[in-house]
Write an enzyme that holds these catalytic residues in place. Sequence first.
Site, PDB file in Angstrom:
ATOM      1  N   TYR A  72      19.443  76.204  29.709  1.00 19.15           N
ATOM      2  CA  TYR A  72      20.072  74.855  29.545  1.00 19.15           C
ATOM      3  C   TYR A  72      19.758  74.004  30.764  1.00 19.15           C
ATOM      4  O   TYR A  72      19.331  72.645  30.653  1.00 19.15           O
ATOM      5  CB  TYR A  72      21.681  74.789  29.503  1.00 19.15           C
ATOM      6  CG  TYR A  72      21.979  75.641  28.037  1.00 19.15           C
ATOM      7  CD1 TYR A  72      21.396  75.343  26.881  1.00 19.15           C
ATOM      8  CD2 TYR A  72      23.319  76.239  28.182  1.00 19.15           C
ATOM      9  CE1 TYR A  72      21.676  76.016  25.801  1.00 19.15           C
ATOM     10  CE2 TYR A  72      23.558  76.868  26.742  1.00 19.15           C
ATOM     11  CZ  TYR A  72      22.895  76.929  25.730  1.00 19.15           C
ATOM     12  OH  TYR A  72      23.072  77.232  24.390  1.00 19.15           O
ATOM     13  N   GLY A 121      10.454  79.066  21.705  1.00 24.41           N
ATOM     14  CA  GLY A 121      10.687  77.727  21.779  1.00 24.41           C
ATOM     15  C   GLY A 121      11.690  77.186  20.671  1.00 24.41           C
ATOM     16  O   GLY A 121      11.871  76.130  20.530  1.00 24.41           O
TER      17      GLY A 121
END
Length: 158
Positions: free
Chosen positions: A131, A95
């Site tokens: 992304y 993360g």
Amino acid sequence: MIRTARATDIPALHAMIRDLAAYEKALDEVRVTEEQLHTALFGPRPAAFAHLAEDDTTGEPVGFALWFLNFSTWRGVHGIYLEDLYVRPEARGGGHGKALLRELARTCVERGYQRLEWSVLDWNEPSIRFYESLGARPQDEWTVYRLTDGALAELGAR
């Protein structure tokens, strides 16, 4: 944990920049020194900014985002251009990359910036998928151009 880089982070930041360049198969292109990084980030007129991701257990830097301001003539406000985002291989999936991007998005929102932009190599499928999972979309209608080295010197000398 995400935090703003400090001057004492320069060696770790420099090492991760070299790691990123090696991953992108361009280590021979890295010329930046620790002194140059220090001047760019902490000199009298900082031109770039950095955030670090730290390991939750050890506090060691495991990733970074290095960015600078750009400006949209169409929107009339600044934005952030993310020059580099990197997370060490052993820390990926934890993360950290998302947290770094979240911090930059938060900076944009707080300061009224309307864009967060970056480039990604077309062969880097894991990053592209990451992304796009965040809602980022490629700007396929634009082609990036760059002048460096001899071509830059020649044009600048005219």
